[in-house]
Design an enzyme around this catalytic site. Structure first.
Site, PDB file in Angstrom:
ATOM      1  CG  HIS A 107      -2.013  -1.032   1.314  1.00  0.00           C
ATOM      2  ND1 HIS A 107      -1.578  -2.027   2.477  1.00  0.00           N
ATOM      3  CD2 HIS A 107      -3.090  -1.281   0.930  1.00  0.00           C
ATOM      4  CE1 HIS A 107      -2.638  -2.787   2.232  1.00  0.00           C
ATOM      5  NE2 HIS A 107      -3.551  -2.339   1.292  1.00  0.00           N
ATOM      6  CB  SER A 140      -1.957 -10.090   0.836  1.00  0.00           C
ATOM      7  OG  SER A 140      -2.846 -10.142   0.947  1.00  0.00           O
ATOM      8  NE  ARG A 171      -9.088 -11.621   2.482  1.00  0.00           N
ATOM      9  CZ  ARG A 171      -9.385 -10.859   1.391  1.00  0.00           C
ATOM     10  NH1 ARG A 171      -8.782 -10.423   0.409  1.00  0.00           N
ATOM     11  NH2 ARG A 171     -10.819 -10.297   1.508  1.00  0.00           N
TER      12      ARG A 171
END
Ligand code: AMP
Length: 280
Positions: free
Chosen positions: A37, A185, A187
């Protein structure tokens, strides 16, 4: 930096940017920020006069059986990371602000949304496209930064921008990986130590596809058969898809004679991982 939580505050900000003739970048995220990000944020800070990062875990892109409730939420840490990079504007709307009680319009995403992810998550891209269009309109941004990590998402957003003449430029940023190759990620934090090792097989498989193609293999079916075998041998629990496709339409590439994208979605334990590699 104080997070922006109301439309009034966001409009005031956007009005100011407009008056100052600033180029505005938007980085839409669901939070739980990692270096992937932050690479988009860095690019926006470098390329635009003002950057608005948005953090919103968008309920409409999760199916009822998916992980909306347990999706990681780490707002304080996220704001700290952004602040340390020099981000001044973070829009953190509540669900009720994005979806008031009388909200009822939705985007029907482009045909490219129906394949791959669309087969396993049929309502996902309608949710993504709808919230992204709202965020574009709310922020009045000029440039939007997305990660190649969500390859099909980029295809869907680009098609929406083109089809609806949305006045925004879409920038696609490279996939940021851990040192051992695992695509970052939010996750990944669900993975235990053993699963974390298993997860490496996705990137290993994508690299194998690149090697196969560069050594002259051009039969898409043969490549996909090897991909599936590698993933299973590597210990994934199930494969949603493992394909070599046209980089624009995401149609399966049966015969490879130019640029392609290899894409994988697979489950390691209960965690669904995606990765991709553009080849050629
Ligand atoms: P998300 O919070 O998962 O919705 O992701 C927000 C944005 O970050 C999307 O444009 C993603 O494609 C991008 N992104 C997520 N992971 C990575 C990564 N490992 N490298 C680059 N961009 C990423």
């Amino acid at each position: 930096m104080t997070p922006i939580r109301t439309l009034e505050a966001l409009h005031e900000l956007a009005d100011g940017f407009q008056r100052a003739n600033e180029t505005v970048g938007i980085v839409p995220t669901m939070g739980a920020l990692h270096d992937g990000h932050l690479s988009l944020v860095r690019q926006s800070l470098d390329e635009t006069g003002e950057t608005i990062v948005t953090i919103f875990v968008n309920p409409s892109q999760f199916a009822p059986e998916e992980d909306l409730q347990r999706y990681p939420r780490t707002l304080d840490a996220d704001l700290e990371k952004l602040s340390a990079m020099g981000v001044k504007h973070v829009f953190v709307p509540e669900s009720a602000l994005m979806y008031p009680p009388n909200f009822s319009t939705s985007i029907v995403p482009a045909k490219v949304a129906t394949k791959l992810e669309g087969e396993f998550r049929p309502t996902h891209f309608a949710g993504v496209a709808t919230v992204v269009l709202k965020l574009f309109n709310m922020t009045r941004a000029d440039v939007a930064f997305f990660g190649q990590k969500d390859y099909q998402q980029v295809c869907v957003i680009q098609a929406m921008v083109e089809d609806f003449n949305v006045p925004i430029e879409v920038r696609v940023c490279p996939i940021i990986r851990e040192a051992d190759g695992l695509a970052m990620s939010s996750r990944n934090r669900y993975l235990d130590a053993e699963q974390r090792k298993t997860a490496l097989v996705l990137y290993r498989t994508l690299n194998h596809v690149r090697e196969l193609i560069s050594s002259g293999q051009n039969d898409g079916f043969e490549i996909v058969t090897e991909m599936r075998q590698l993933l299973i041998d590597g210990g994934v629990d199930s494969i949603d898809y493992a394909v070599v496709a046209d980089p624009k339409t995401l149609e399966t590439a049966n015969f490879i004679d130019g640029k392609v994208v290899a894409l994988i979605a697979a489950h390691v334990g209960k965690t669904r991982l995606i990765d991709n590699l553009v080849i050629g």
